[in-house]
Design a protein around this motif. Structure first.
Motif, short mmCIF file in Angstrom:
data_model
loop_
_atom_site.label_atom_id
_atom_site.label_comp_id
_atom_site.label_asym_id
_atom_site.label_seq_id
_atom_site.Cartn_x
_atom_site.Cartn_y
_atom_site.Cartn_z
N ALA A 64 0.83 -1.21 0.00
CA ALA A 64 0.00 0.00 0.00
C ALA A 64 0.86 1.25 0.00
N ALA A 65 1.96 1.23 0.75
CA ALA A 65 2.84 2.40 0.83
C ALA A 65 3.45 2.72 -0.53
N PHE A 66 3.83 1.66 -1.23
CA PHE A 66 4.42 1.88 -2.56
C PHE A 66 3.42 2.56 -3.49
N TRP A 67 2.19 2.05 -3.53
CA TRP A 67 1.20 2.62 -4.43
C TRP A 67 0.70 3.97 -3.95
N ASP A 68 0.62 4.16 -2.64
CA ASP A 68 0.25 5.47 -2.12
C ASP A 68 1.25 6.52 -2.59
N PHE A 429 22.13 12.92 0.54
CA PHE A 429 21.67 13.72 -0.60
C PHE A 429 22.29 13.21 -1.90
N ASN A 430 21.43 13.02 -2.91
CA ASN A 430 21.89 12.49 -4.19
C ASN A 430 21.07 13.14 -5.30
N PHE A 431 21.76 13.86 -6.20
CA PHE A 431 21.07 14.53 -7.30
C PHE A 431 20.22 13.57 -8.11
N HIS A 432 20.70 12.36 -8.28
CA HIS A 432 20.06 11.40 -9.19
C HIS A 432 18.83 10.75 -8.58
N LYS A 433 18.65 10.87 -7.25
CA LYS A 433 17.59 10.11 -6.59
C LYS A 433 16.61 10.97 -5.81
N LEU A 434 16.53 12.26 -6.10
CA LEU A 434 15.59 13.12 -5.41
C LEU A 434 14.17 12.63 -5.62
N TRP A 439 15.60 7.58 -13.13
CA TRP A 439 15.48 8.03 -14.52
C TRP A 439 15.67 6.89 -15.52
N GLN A 440 16.30 5.79 -15.08
CA GLN A 440 16.50 4.66 -15.99
C GLN A 440 15.22 3.87 -16.19
N SER A 441 14.45 3.70 -15.11
CA SER A 441 13.19 2.96 -15.20
C SER A 441 11.98 3.87 -15.32
N GLY A 442 12.16 5.14 -14.97
CA GLY A 442 11.04 6.07 -14.96
C GLY A 442 10.08 5.84 -13.81
N LYS A 443 10.55 5.18 -12.75
CA LYS A 443 9.69 4.85 -11.63
C LYS A 443 10.11 5.59 -10.35
N LEU A 444 9.22 5.59 -9.40
CA LEU A 444 9.45 6.24 -8.11
C LEU A 444 9.65 5.17 -7.04
N ASP A 445 10.69 5.35 -6.24
CA ASP A 445 11.00 4.39 -5.18
C ASP A 445 11.01 5.13 -3.84
N PRO A 446 9.95 5.00 -3.03
CA PRO A 446 9.89 5.75 -1.77
C PRO A 446 10.91 5.32 -0.74
N GLY A 510 6.57 20.82 8.00
CA GLY A 510 5.98 19.53 7.68
C GLY A 510 6.86 18.43 8.25
N THR A 511 6.24 17.47 8.92
CA THR A 511 7.02 16.41 9.57
C THR A 511 6.26 15.09 9.49
N THR A 512 6.77 14.09 10.17
CA THR A 512 6.17 12.76 10.14
C THR A 512 5.80 12.30 11.53
N SER A 513 4.71 11.56 11.60
CA SER A 513 4.32 10.97 12.89
C SER A 513 5.11 9.69 13.16
N GLY A 514 5.68 9.10 12.10
CA GLY A 514 6.42 7.85 12.24
C GLY A 514 5.54 6.64 12.43
N SER A 515 4.23 6.79 12.20
CA SER A 515 3.30 5.70 12.46
C SER A 515 3.16 4.72 11.30
N ARG A 516 3.69 5.10 10.15
CA ARG A 516 3.54 4.25 8.97
C ARG A 516 4.78 3.36 8.84
N PRO A 517 4.66 2.05 9.04
CA PRO A 517 5.86 1.19 9.06
C PRO A 517 6.72 1.29 7.82
N ALA A 518 6.10 1.30 6.63
CA ALA A 518 6.89 1.30 5.40
C ALA A 518 7.22 2.70 4.90
N LEU A 519 6.57 3.73 5.48
CA LEU A 519 6.88 5.13 5.13
C LEU A 519 7.09 5.91 6.43
N PRO A 520 8.10 5.56 7.20
CA PRO A 520 8.26 6.20 8.51
C PRO A 520 8.70 7.65 8.46
#
Length: 617
Positions: A64-68, A429-434, A439-446, A510-520
């Motif tokens: 769910a975290a990936f698709w969210d 910090f990485n320019f290529h992975k913001l 950019w090689q697959s055109g996909k997003l990796d949270p 903006g911050t995080t509650s840390g409650s989401r296991p896969a998106l902490p």
């Protein structure tokens, strides 16, 4: 009031969309959806147990975290040309809410109709306007949204067929459905990063060129506005002539072949409320490839008359995204970069993004701060601005919250400068992975935005830098510490704008509650309020599978926390956006939420970047 355009939501082509995203898939559907998810997006069974979740719940949250995360970057092709009245689903707009417009800019399109995707930073600017009516109009809130018609947008979009074909590479992307090798259309001014209204002009800004002027009432694009002009006479910082020779070779290539503007106007501006001035900053295009940096500061009065222009030549290879000011100084917190030769060759050939030509430079364990004289008296009598103050930590600056200074006569005229900012580590910090874009697959990796920190402060977090300079101009102290010992990943630091440039008591982010296991850690789901006077902190959080963008403070009185906070809530699981009104005095309490206003589903929009509040005069 109704929109006069045909609605067309285009699901992002970054990844295939699984069926029934409104609920987490189970059984075979779960296995099928999980097959698209990088294994890096996971938490261990031990971690899951420590958070009170089962193995099945861990796997479900991972999927769910990936698709969210993908749904946070769904392209929106529709425009709301006429105001659409938003429905209040919680609370109501309070009677004392000021009349005005909240403008929010960010990318709106990430995929064309020919197989190409782009990095979120290369997405075409999509301007959203939330119009709060005055007493005569009632407390309705109207919503509008239009694309900024930049030169690149006009070239890449066919309004008749409503189809797109990307022809510009953009600094962070590589085209797959378009020309790659030999494509010199690189600097894609998408006007998608920040927005400001000044001197009657509404402007959308980007990091690499002139801003675009927008008509406030209709959000129609007027055109590009030239603000930065040609080269001035720089105040030299000891840079050798060899780099002037190198620049003379680079300029014909960058300006003539790649059509880059001679000066790049940065997207972050500053408003000096006490002097009623707009401050902007530009740098030279060729300096991105040279171990020196030219910065020009501009100050405009309320009628957009240029009052001051000062240029500084600094002997350091720096990348600046945000900056700060005080009454006497412009302040640059330098992010050190270096030329990547193999990456440069690959970028010029079209094999990799142009940003591949640069990489972070971690060769020094400190971070430079340049205090550049804003006033003439400071130029003549202050410390040598050519000498950087080195912060005793390796920090990459993302955004400033505030900066101020005061002279302490009891300490012999010591000048105390305090900087509040969001920083991250060079290691992360990485320019290529913001944003996790590949950019090689055109996909997003949270997972890239949710790395394990193992006790290190890798991800964006809030700090205060304290600098003390004696009457002779020598730096007696330079230290850095977490703001209020707040260590959760946090960004978009904001304050009451009436207190910009002077000592503030409160800062929000903006911050995080840390409650989401896969998106902490990211995307953010909470607003934090830090009370700098007593070191306390309090938060307001959204519901399950909901995220937020940048909060913005709306003043309505003389007190520092007298006003409201606006923030957009992204309910990705049901593909809805909400404009949320918070009472800053009640953050941390059950009744902090004042109102939640629903954007119609057909106008659900992707994550925005920066906003601006324009109060009705």
């Amino acid at each position: 009031m109704q929109a006069n355009t045909t609605c067309h939501i285009s699901p992002t082509k970054l990844l295939p969309i699984p069926p029934r995203h409104d609920r987490i898939p189970a059984g075979r559907a779960l296995a099928a959806a999980a097959s698209h998810v990088p294994q890096a997006i996971s938490i261990s069974t031990l971690e899951g147990r420590s958070m009170g979740v089962s193995v099945v719940e861990v796997e479900e949250d991972r999927v769910a975290a990936f698709w969210d995360y993908q749904f946070l970057f769904v392209s929106q092709r529709s425009e709301a040309a006429n105001p659409v009245v938003l429905r209040a689903v919680d609370g109501a707009v309070p009677p004392d809410f000021p009349s005005g417009t909240y403008y929010l800019i960010g990318p709106g399109l990430f995929a064309d109709d020919h197989g190409s995707t782009v990095h979120p930073l290369d997405g075409h600017g999509y301007l959203r306007g939330f119009v709060f009516g005055g007493p005569a109009k009632g407390k309705e809130v109207g919503f509008m949204a239009r694309y900024v018609k930049t030169e690149a947008q006009v070239e890449e979009h066919d309004p008749v067929s409503d189809t797109w074909r990307f022809t510009h590479r953009g600094p962070f992307s590589v085209l797959k459905g378009g020309r790659k090798v030999g494509n010199t259309k690189v600097m894609k001014n998408v006007a998608n990063t920040s927005v400001v209204k000044w001197g009657g002009k509404l402007l959308c800004l980007w990091e690499g060129g002139d801003p675009y002027e927008i008509e406030p009432g209709s959000l129609n694009t007027v055109g590009k506005l030239e603000m930065i002009g040609g080269h001035g006479r720089p105040e030299r910082g000891g840079v050798g002539d060899v780099w002037d020779v190198a620049a003379s070779f680079l300029k014909p290539i960058l300006y003539g072949v790649f059509k880059m503007p001679a000066k790049r106007m940065l997207s972050h501006y500053k408003v000096d409320a006490r002097k009623d001035r707009l401050l902007t900053l530009s740098c030279n295009a060729e300096d991105m490839l040279l171990p020196r940096s030219n910065f020009t500061f501009y100050e405009f009065d309320s009628n957009f008359k240029l009052l001051q222009k000062k240029e500084f030549n600094i002997p350091d290879h720096l990348m600046i995204h945000d900056w700060a000011f005080t009454d006497t100084h412009y302040i640059l917190f330098g992010n050190r970069i270096k030329l990547d030769v193999p990456g440069s060759i690959s970028a010029v050939c079209g094999i990799s993004p142009m940003i591949s030509a640069l990489s972070v430079d971690p060769s020094k364990s400190t971070s430079p701060i340049y205090l550049l004289p804003r006033s003439q008296n400071e130029s003549q009598n202050g410390r040598d601005w050519r000498s950087a103050i080195e912060v005793p930590a390796q920090l990459w600056l993302l955004h400033f919250g505030n900066a101020f200074e005061a002279v302490d006569e009891e300490e012999g005229g010591t000048r105390k400068i305090r900087l509040q900012a969001c920083v991250c580590s060079y290691e992360w910090f990485n320019f290529h992975k913001l944003f996790g874009y590949n950019w090689q697959s055109g996909k997003l990796d949270p997972s890239i935005m949710n790395v394990k920190q193992d006790g290190k402060a890798l991800l964006p977090h809030l700090v205060q830098v304290s600098i003390d300079i004696d009457a002779e101009g020598d730096c007696r102290k330079c230290s850095v510490e977490p703001l209020n010992n707040w260590t959760r990943p946090t960004d978009f630091p904001v304050i009451n704008p009436d207190f910009s440039g002077r000592k503030n008591k409160y800062i929000y982010g903006g911050t995080t509650s840390g409650s989401r296991p896969a998106l902490p850690h990211f995307p953010f789901d909470s607003v934090v309020k830090l009370d700098l006077s007593d070191g306390s902190s309090s938060t307001w959080s959204t519901g399950n599978r909901r995220f937020i963008g940048e909060p913005i403070f709306i003043p309505k009185g003389t007190g520092e926390d007298d006003g409201y906070i606006l923030v957009v809530e992204y309910a990705v699981s049901i593909q809805r956006c909400y404009l949320v009104i918070l009472n800053p005095k009640r953050i941390g309490e059950a009744n902090a939420l004042v109102a939640r206003l629903e954007v119609p589903k057909e106008f659900n929009f992707p994550l925005g970047f920066h906003g601006f509040w324009d109060v009705d005069s």
